[in-house]
Motif scaffolding. Sequence first.
Motif, PDB file in Angstrom:
ATOM      1  N   ASN A 536      46.082  27.639  59.205  1.00  0.00           N
ATOM      2  CA  ASN A 536      47.156  28.376  58.520  1.00  0.00           C
ATOM      3  C   ASN A 536      46.851  28.561  57.036  1.00  0.00           C
ATOM      4  O   ASN A 536      47.022  29.655  56.485  1.00  0.00           O
ATOM      5  N   GLU A 537      46.377  27.492  56.384  1.00  0.00           N
ATOM      6  CA  GLU A 537      46.071  27.585  54.955  1.00  0.00           C
ATOM      7  C   GLU A 537      44.890  28.525  54.698  1.00  0.00           C
ATOM      8  O   GLU A 537      44.869  29.256  53.705  1.00  0.00           O
ATOM      9  N   LEU A 538      43.892  28.505  55.582  1.00  0.00           N
ATOM     10  CA  LEU A 538      42.746  29.407  55.416  1.00  0.00           C
ATOM     11  C   LEU A 538      43.179  30.865  55.530  1.00  0.00           C
ATOM     12  O   LEU A 538      42.712  31.726  54.767  1.00  0.00           O
ATOM     13  N   LYS A 539      44.054  31.164  56.476  1.00  0.00           N
ATOM     14  CA  LYS A 539      44.542  32.536  56.625  1.00  0.00           C
ATOM     15  C   LYS A 539      45.257  33.004  55.360  1.00  0.00           C
ATOM     16  O   LYS A 539      45.039  34.123  54.882  1.00  0.00           O
ATOM     17  N   GLN A 540      46.115  32.134  54.825  1.00  0.00           N
ATOM     18  CA  GLN A 540      46.843  32.511  53.617  1.00  0.00           C
ATOM     19  C   GLN A 540      45.893  32.663  52.426  1.00  0.00           C
ATOM     20  O   GLN A 540      46.023  33.598  51.633  1.00  0.00           O
ATOM     21  N   ALA A 541      44.939  31.757  52.316  1.00  0.00           N
ATOM     22  CA  ALA A 541      44.007  31.815  51.192  1.00  0.00           C
ATOM     23  C   ALA A 541      43.167  33.080  51.235  1.00  0.00           C
ATOM     24  O   ALA A 541      42.902  33.702  50.196  1.00  0.00           O
ATOM     25  N   ALA A 542      42.745  33.470  52.429  1.00  0.00           N
ATOM     26  CA  ALA A 542      41.903  34.668  52.567  1.00  0.00           C
ATOM     27  C   ALA A 542      42.655  35.934  52.177  1.00  0.00           C
ATOM     28  O   ALA A 542      42.037  36.940  51.812  1.00  0.00           O
ATOM     29  N   ALA A 543      43.979  35.905  52.246  1.00  0.00           N
ATOM     30  CA  ALA A 543      44.777  37.087  51.904  1.00  0.00           C
ATOM     31  C   ALA A 543      45.118  37.161  50.419  1.00  0.00           C
ATOM     32  O   ALA A 543      45.649  38.178  49.954  1.00  0.00           O
ATOM     33  N   ARG A 544      44.837  36.104  49.663  1.00  0.00           N
ATOM     34  CA  ARG A 544      45.197  36.069  48.240  1.00  0.00           C
ATOM     35  C   ARG A 544      44.109  36.699  47.384  1.00  0.00           C
ATOM     36  O   ARG A 544      42.959  36.836  47.797  1.00  0.00           O
ATOM     37  N   ARG A 545      44.474  36.993  46.153  1.00  0.00           N
ATOM     38  CA  ARG A 545      43.529  37.522  45.173  1.00  0.00           C
ATOM     39  C   ARG A 545      43.254  36.508  44.075  1.00  0.00           C
ATOM     40  O   ARG A 545      42.678  36.828  43.047  1.00  0.00           O
ATOM     41  N   VAL A 546      43.686  35.279  44.284  1.00  0.00           N
ATOM     42  CA  VAL A 546      43.423  34.201  43.330  1.00  0.00           C
ATOM     43  C   VAL A 546      42.750  33.059  44.089  1.00  0.00           C
ATOM     44  O   VAL A 546      42.868  32.956  45.316  1.00  0.00           O
ATOM     45  N   PRO A 547      42.048  32.161  43.400  1.00  0.00           N
ATOM     46  CA  PRO A 547      41.413  31.033  44.085  1.00  0.00           C
ATOM     47  C   PRO A 547      42.447  30.102  44.712  1.00  0.00           C
ATOM     48  O   PRO A 547      43.567  29.967  44.228  1.00  0.00           O
ATOM     49  N   THR A 548      42.016  29.452  45.792  1.00  0.00           N
ATOM     50  CA  THR A 548      42.865  28.482  46.485  1.00  0.00           C
ATOM     51  C   THR A 548      42.078  27.197  46.713  1.00  0.00           C
ATOM     52  O   THR A 548      40.925  27.238  47.145  1.00  0.00           O
TER      53      THR A 548
END
Length: 566
Positions: A536-548
């Motif tokens: 779940n966290e990887l999916k959200q991170a991949a959709a962001r434009r900032v580092p996670t």
Amino acid sequence: MNYPETASLFGHADGHHQPRPMITQTCGEALVTLLEHYGVELVFGIPGVHTVELYRGLAGSTMRHVTPRHEQGAGFMADGYARVTGKPGVCFIITGPGMTNIATAMAQAYADSIPMLVISSVNATRQLGGGTGRLHELPSQRGVFAGLTAFSHTLLNADELPQVLARAFAVFASERPRPVHIEIPLDVIVAPARGTTSGARVLPAKAAGAPAALDAAAALLAGAQRPLILAGGGAVEAAPELRALAERLQAPVALTINAKGLLPRSHALSIGSTQSLPATREVVCESDVVLAVGTELGETDYDVVFDGGFVINGKLIRIDIDGQQVMRNFPPDVAIAADAKLALAALDARLATYPLPPRDAGWGAPRVSAARAAINAGYDAPIRSQATLFDTISDTLPDAVIVGDSTRPVYAGNFVFEASAPRSWFNSSTGYGTLGYGLPAAIGARLATDNRPVICLIGDGGLQFTLPELASAVEAAVPVIVLLWNNRGYAEIRKYMVERDIEPIGVDIYTPDFLALARGFGCCAAMAETPALLANELKQAAARRVPTLIEIDEQKWFDNVSGGPA
């Protein structure tokens, strides 16, 4: 600074304008123009008083500049960029401390044959080697870096610039790619550079291999009953050719860490990167002809258990762009100094004309399957738990590039992970083996891709080496995903000390609140202690434009995945 060529640009006081005179570029400006001609799109560096003249032409160029928080970070970013693109990573570095700061990154790139161009300043020509205590002075800066580079050159005349750059790009284009260092004295950087920006020079082609050596290799392979291929990072551009040859020969293939992805995931002939494990070593020993292509046959790929147990009994054919390298470690029966892609294609074309004999019945895919079963049966609970980590990543982000540091899950991944494509898995556990590589290298890798996710896999100890580069990622809008494996110290070294009956000292280090630090840098941050939460966290991170930053507590992961302590 005023130059004679720039005088009278604004005409006379009476308002009558004169024709604009030709403005001669300085050497620093000419350098930028020439780099553009060679297709350079990105420069990493921290401006300093000794390099500002290199920046004079950057504002009007097409190149993007990225500022790391330490020169070591610049080198690692350039390294990550180069590994994904195959193009040289370029750095502008100040004299003295800037260069000694980047030395570790250059050494890692040198060990792994990564193209990197480091342009530095150096004290003025009349001050070189003077020992007069000038700012940033080294007795011989070029001498310090000669051993970390294909060559290190002092530019004593601006007119030399096109030739020296052409030499550098010739290394990148046709030789074993390694860092090149060009230092420019402060007085030469600002000197007029007339006629030096006409464009990139024609570069030499890669060596295709001597026909007689290729004929001899083809004859050996054609007569082999149990052929085997060992492929390394030097074959990273030869995936189609490697696969075609392996399938023609029905030869098992072992890939080094930097060669992962040269065969597709779960290919029937791929033994993976398991050359240090007994089952794969048995296959190598049983082979009557071994083709080693683009590999050093070095310790960090073939003997990470450090027992000297990797042995080749059959005839050995070696292909390498570096003619000296084919003579190191394991002496060949046939030596071919050539580009891997060209040589493999030539071998396959020759073998197409041979009536190949039937192979041993249990060779090829059946032998690989048996070896894989033995390897998988030998993994302990922690390795299997970390394999679940990689399965989660592959299922969630199948095309991700994974950039690793020296850390436990990376060591496991070197064995269990199969990349989706070449240039998709690399880390600093090979060759020079530095810590702190993962984060800045992942930033460089993400700058080299369009929308492909890039994951930095790093431990809590390694991350503290280069943690400030999170600020660089935020500033440059690089949405890298930092997967932090937290075991609160240098756990692998602690284990090593205990096994040798040494009292662990210096390995249980203070662990900060990484989530708070990441948020303070402007990143998103979260914990993930189960495969479902991680997905779940990887999916959200991949959709962001900032580092996670996603933190995984090692013990909690082991407990949740394997049901008990490691």
